[in-house]
Design an enzyme around this catalytic site. Structure first.
Site, PDB file in Angstrom:
ATOM      1  N   LEU A 205       0.823  -1.212   0.000  1.00  0.00           N
ATOM      2  CA  LEU A 205       0.000   0.000   0.000  1.00  0.00           C
ATOM      3  C   LEU A 205       0.855   1.258   0.000  1.00  0.00           C
ATOM      4  O   LEU A 205       1.709   1.443   0.865  1.00  0.00           O
ATOM      5  CB  LEU A 205      -0.933   0.028   1.216  1.00  0.00           C
ATOM      6  CG  LEU A 205      -1.957   1.164   1.226  1.00  0.00           C
ATOM      7  CD1 LEU A 205      -2.900   1.069   0.028  1.00  0.00           C
ATOM      8  CD2 LEU A 205      -2.768   1.167   2.521  1.00  0.00           C
ATOM      9  N   ILE A 243       4.246  -1.373   3.514  1.00  0.00           N
ATOM     10  CA  ILE A 243       3.805   0.015   3.415  1.00  0.00           C
ATOM     11  C   ILE A 243       4.853   0.814   2.654  1.00  0.00           C
ATOM     12  O   ILE A 243       6.037   0.776   2.984  1.00  0.00           O
ATOM     13  CB  ILE A 243       3.610   0.641   4.812  1.00  0.00           C
ATOM     14  CG1 ILE A 243       2.482  -0.052   5.576  1.00  0.00           C
ATOM     15  CG2 ILE A 243       3.352   2.149   4.697  1.00  0.00           C
ATOM     16  CD1 ILE A 243       1.094   0.176   5.037  1.00  0.00           C
ATOM     17  N   LYS A 244       4.394   1.535   1.624  1.00  0.00           N
ATOM     18  CA  LYS A 244       5.276   2.481   0.939  1.00  0.00           C
ATOM     19  C   LYS A 244       4.923   3.892   1.399  1.00  0.00           C
ATOM     20  O   LYS A 244       3.758   4.277   1.388  1.00  0.00           O
ATOM     21  CB  LYS A 244       5.132   2.383  -0.579  1.00  0.00           C
ATOM     22  CG  LYS A 244       6.077   3.346  -1.303  1.00  0.00           C
ATOM     23  CD  LYS A 244       5.714   3.520  -2.761  1.00  0.00           C
ATOM     24  CE  LYS A 244       6.637   4.573  -3.394  1.00  0.00           C
ATOM     25  NZ  LYS A 244       6.216   4.955  -4.756  1.00  0.00           N
ATOM     26  N   GLN A 245       5.936   4.649   1.784  1.00  0.00           N
ATOM     27  CA  GLN A 245       5.703   5.991   2.300  1.00  0.00           C
ATOM     28  C   GLN A 245       6.865   6.900   1.919  1.00  0.00           C
ATOM     29  O   GLN A 245       8.006   6.460   1.807  1.00  0.00           O
ATOM     30  CB  GLN A 245       5.556   5.952   3.824  1.00  0.00           C
ATOM     31  CG  GLN A 245       5.223   7.277   4.489  1.00  0.00           C
ATOM     32  CD  GLN A 245       3.946   7.890   3.949  1.00  0.00           C
ATOM     33  OE1 GLN A 245       3.994   8.704   3.027  1.00  0.00           O
ATOM     34  NE2 GLN A 245       2.802   7.480   4.499  1.00  0.00           N
TER      35      GLN A 245
END
Length: 357
Positions: A205, A243-245
């Site tokens: 995500l 998680i991509k951030q």
């Protein structure tokens, strides 16, 4: 595939005046002992006791056991959804060869990546040739930029079933947390991730914040640690496996914009103004590192790309993150240079001298 590892002297040279501050910093807020850290057994310890079925475990394992970082618990991923998210012309003008999505896949393979993010169109043309050679992550939603005036909304471009049909290891999706459309996106993506897990695919995500009111005349808070941290926490809640951030560049979004719920310790005890502590707050919001945080490599700025890539990788690794997902810095240059940049990022995670702060 390049196997040599850049020396610490070379890495320090890339970091320049920031080397001492980043490489020798001792975390002062959330201690590393509180985190679940990346490593060869981390996936078994986290997902092995979760509700993920055996096929999901196989998919996750194929990501973690591929490329130069295989078996380390760290990830290096090449994304290429920018042709939609930023327009193909602006993305591929610096190197028109990458209008052909096969060259992106070749770059990921030659660059020693764990996986490659692509679109339904790109995978459907090349799945038979490459899906068994490198793990594919199919981006199932996008923000298209041809509507005028531009709107910022993630819409579905295909089905989870079709991603599975094409041999995808994982599906990827973006939610613009904070946007007017975020409630719909959360429901859509949560349902898609549930179906992906049923079919045995992993889930990734992109937890981006997006609201014009998150930016004031003085400061842009879209990358504030507190806002991005909460976006991460919402992301793991809908069962993202990764998680991509974006790397945090500031803090105090909630307090400056006067919304949300806060506690003084969020800013006094859990974070400082050091980039490693800010990134660690993002990691903490990913269930204290049980769900891996991969930070974005960001836009290409030309000559500084190698130094910026090293800086981002060092911050992510020392904060307790799981790796980098870097696209434009790699594919907006000749393939040989792109491979060199990807290998440089991977070297940070291979270096035993660069430890978690």
């Amino acid at each position: 595939m390049e196997n040599s590892i850049n020396s610490m002297e070379q890495i320090e040279k890339y970091l320049g005046s920031k080397a001492e501050n980043l490489l020798n910093y001792k975390a002062t807020c959330i201690s590393k002992e509180r985190l679940t850290l990346p490593g060869p057994s981390a996936m078994d310890e986290v997902f092995g006791i979760s509700d993920r079925n055996v096929q999901v475990l196989k998919s996750l394992s194929s990501l973690y056991q591929h490329g130069r970082l295989s078996g380390t618990g760290y990830l290096s991923v090449l994304p290429v959804d920018q042709g939609i998210e930023h327009t193909a012309g602006s993305s591929f003008a610096p190197n028109p060869d990458y209008f052909d999505p096969e060259n992106i896949i070749k770059l990921a393979i030659e660059g020693g990546c764990n996986g490659v993010v692509t679109t339904f169109g790109g995978l459907s043309l090349h799945a038979r040739k490459y899906a068994h050679k490198i793990p594919f992550i199919v981006k199932i939603n996008h923000n298209e930029l041809l509507t005028y005036p531009n709107k910022y909304d993630q819409i579905m471009f295909g089905s989870v079933e079709e991603a599975w049909n094409l041999g995808a290891t994982a599906v990827g999706a973006t939610i613009y947390f904070g946007s007017q459309e975020s409630n719909r996106q959360i429901v859509e993506v949560a349902e898609a991730f549930e179906r992906a897990h049923e079919l045995g695919m992993a889930t990734v995500l992109w937890c981006y914040t997006r609201n014009n009111n998150f930016k004031t005349k003085e400061q842009d808070y879209h990358t504030a640690a507190d806002l991005t941290g909460q976006a991460n926490h919402l992301g793991v809640t809908i069962k993202a496996d990764l998680i991509k951030q974006k790397l945090p560049e500031t803090n105090g979004g909630f307090t400056a914009l006067k919304f949300g719920k806060t506690h003084p310790d969020m800013y006094k005890k859990l974070t400082s103004d050091h980039p490693i502590d800010l990134c660690r707050y993002q990691v903490a919001n990913c269930y204290m590192g049980k769900i891996g945080l991969i930070n974005s490599g960001g836009a290409s700025s030309g000559a500084d790309d190698f130094s910026l890539a090293v800086r981002t990788a060092v911050i992510n690794k020392r904060a307790g993150g799981t790796g980098l997902i870097s696209g434009r810095k790699a594919f907006q240059r000749p393939m040989k240079e792109g491979i060199k940049l990807l290998n440089l990022i991977q070297d940070i995670y291979l270096h035993k001298e660069i430890t978690v702060a």
